[in-house]
Write a protein that holds these residues in place. Structure first.
Motif, PDB file in Angstrom:
ATOM      1  N   PHE A  43       0.576  -1.565  -0.154  1.00  0.00           N
ATOM      2  CA  PHE A  43       0.257   0.181  -0.249  1.00  0.00           C
ATOM      3  C   PHE A  43       0.805   1.838  -0.047  1.00  0.00           C
ATOM      4  O   PHE A  43       0.280   2.516   0.403  1.00  0.00           O
ATOM      5  CB  PHE A  43      -1.398   0.264   1.321  1.00  0.00           C
ATOM      6  CG  PHE A  43      -2.062  -0.918   1.667  1.00  0.00           C
ATOM      7  CD1 PHE A  43      -2.418  -1.771   0.392  1.00  0.00           C
ATOM      8  CD2 PHE A  43      -1.740  -2.014   2.285  1.00  0.00           C
ATOM      9  CE1 PHE A  43      -3.592  -3.060   0.201  1.00  0.00           C
ATOM     10  CE2 PHE A  43      -1.961  -3.546   2.798  1.00  0.00           C
ATOM     11  CZ  PHE A  43      -2.967  -3.510   1.333  1.00  0.00           C
ATOM     12  N   GLY A  44       1.972   1.252  -0.440  1.00  0.00           N
ATOM     13  CA  GLY A  44       3.579   2.081  -0.458  1.00  0.00           C
ATOM     14  C   GLY A  44       3.952   2.911   0.763  1.00  0.00           C
ATOM     15  O   GLY A  44       3.673   4.202   1.425  1.00  0.00           O
ATOM     16  N   GLY A  45       3.174   1.830   1.639  1.00  0.00           N
ATOM     17  CA  GLY A  45       3.418   2.375   3.186  1.00  0.00           C
ATOM     18  C   GLY A  45       5.090   2.381   3.211  1.00  0.00           C
ATOM     19  O   GLY A  45       6.263   2.207   2.722  1.00  0.00           O
ATOM     20  N   ARG A  46       5.901   2.916   4.581  1.00  0.00           N
ATOM     21  CA  ARG A  46       6.753   2.307   5.185  1.00  0.00           C
ATOM     22  C   ARG A  46       6.972   0.714   5.261  1.00  0.00           C
ATOM     23  O   ARG A  46       8.641   0.427   5.695  1.00  0.00           O
ATOM     24  CB  ARG A  46       7.250   3.069   6.414  1.00  0.00           C
ATOM     25  CG  ARG A  46       7.374   4.912   6.327  1.00  0.00           C
ATOM     26  CD  ARG A  46       7.320   5.687   7.180  1.00  0.00           C
ATOM     27  NE  ARG A  46       8.758   5.314   7.547  1.00  0.00           N
ATOM     28  CZ  ARG A  46       9.004   5.294   9.033  1.00  0.00           C
ATOM     29  NH1 ARG A  46       8.719   5.203   9.885  1.00  0.00           N
ATOM     30  NH2 ARG A  46      10.342   4.562   9.646  1.00  0.00           N
ATOM     31  N   LYS A  47       6.161   0.332   5.621  1.00  0.00           N
ATOM     32  CA  LYS A  47       6.197  -1.474   6.132  1.00  0.00           C
ATOM     33  C   LYS A  47       6.712  -2.105   5.300  1.00  0.00           C
ATOM     34  O   LYS A  47       6.492  -1.650   4.208  1.00  0.00           O
ATOM     35  CB  LYS A  47       5.400  -2.076   6.608  1.00  0.00           C
ATOM     36  CG  LYS A  47       5.035  -3.526   7.219  1.00  0.00           C
ATOM     37  CD  LYS A  47       4.069  -3.777   7.956  1.00  0.00           C
ATOM     38  CE  LYS A  47       4.463  -5.008   9.149  1.00  0.00           C
ATOM     39  NZ  LYS A  47       5.273  -5.046  10.129  1.00  0.00           N
TER      40      LYS A  47
END
Length: 79
Positions: A43-47
């Motif tokens: 989802f384009g996140g940092r994780k």
């Protein structure tokens, strides 16, 4: 089922390959483990989630291809 891949966190991967999680984050990620191949950012996140099947396949391939010596900046010298 759309995808039979196993996704691992950095800590889970560290336990499987017997490396320190910090080594994975600081030395292997983006030099040996590549985004889009060995890991994704959902989802384009940092994780970051690592793709176990790809890492496992490439570890076996690399170990049978010859001798690799780790270098100071995280690269590998082929011997």
């Amino acid at each position: 089922m759309l995808n039979d891949m196993t996704y691992l966190t950095t800590d889970e991967l560290a336990k499987r390959i017997k490396y320190d999680a910090r080594t994975i984050r600081e030395q292997l990620k983006d030099s040996v483990l590549l985004e889009g191949v060995h890991y994704i950012r959902p989802f384009g996140g940092r994780k970051i989630l690592f793709v176990w099947e790809t890492i496992q396949k490439d570890m076996v391939k690399a170990s049978s291809a010859g001798i690799f010596l780790p270098m100071a900046r995280g690269g590998m010298a082929h011997g």
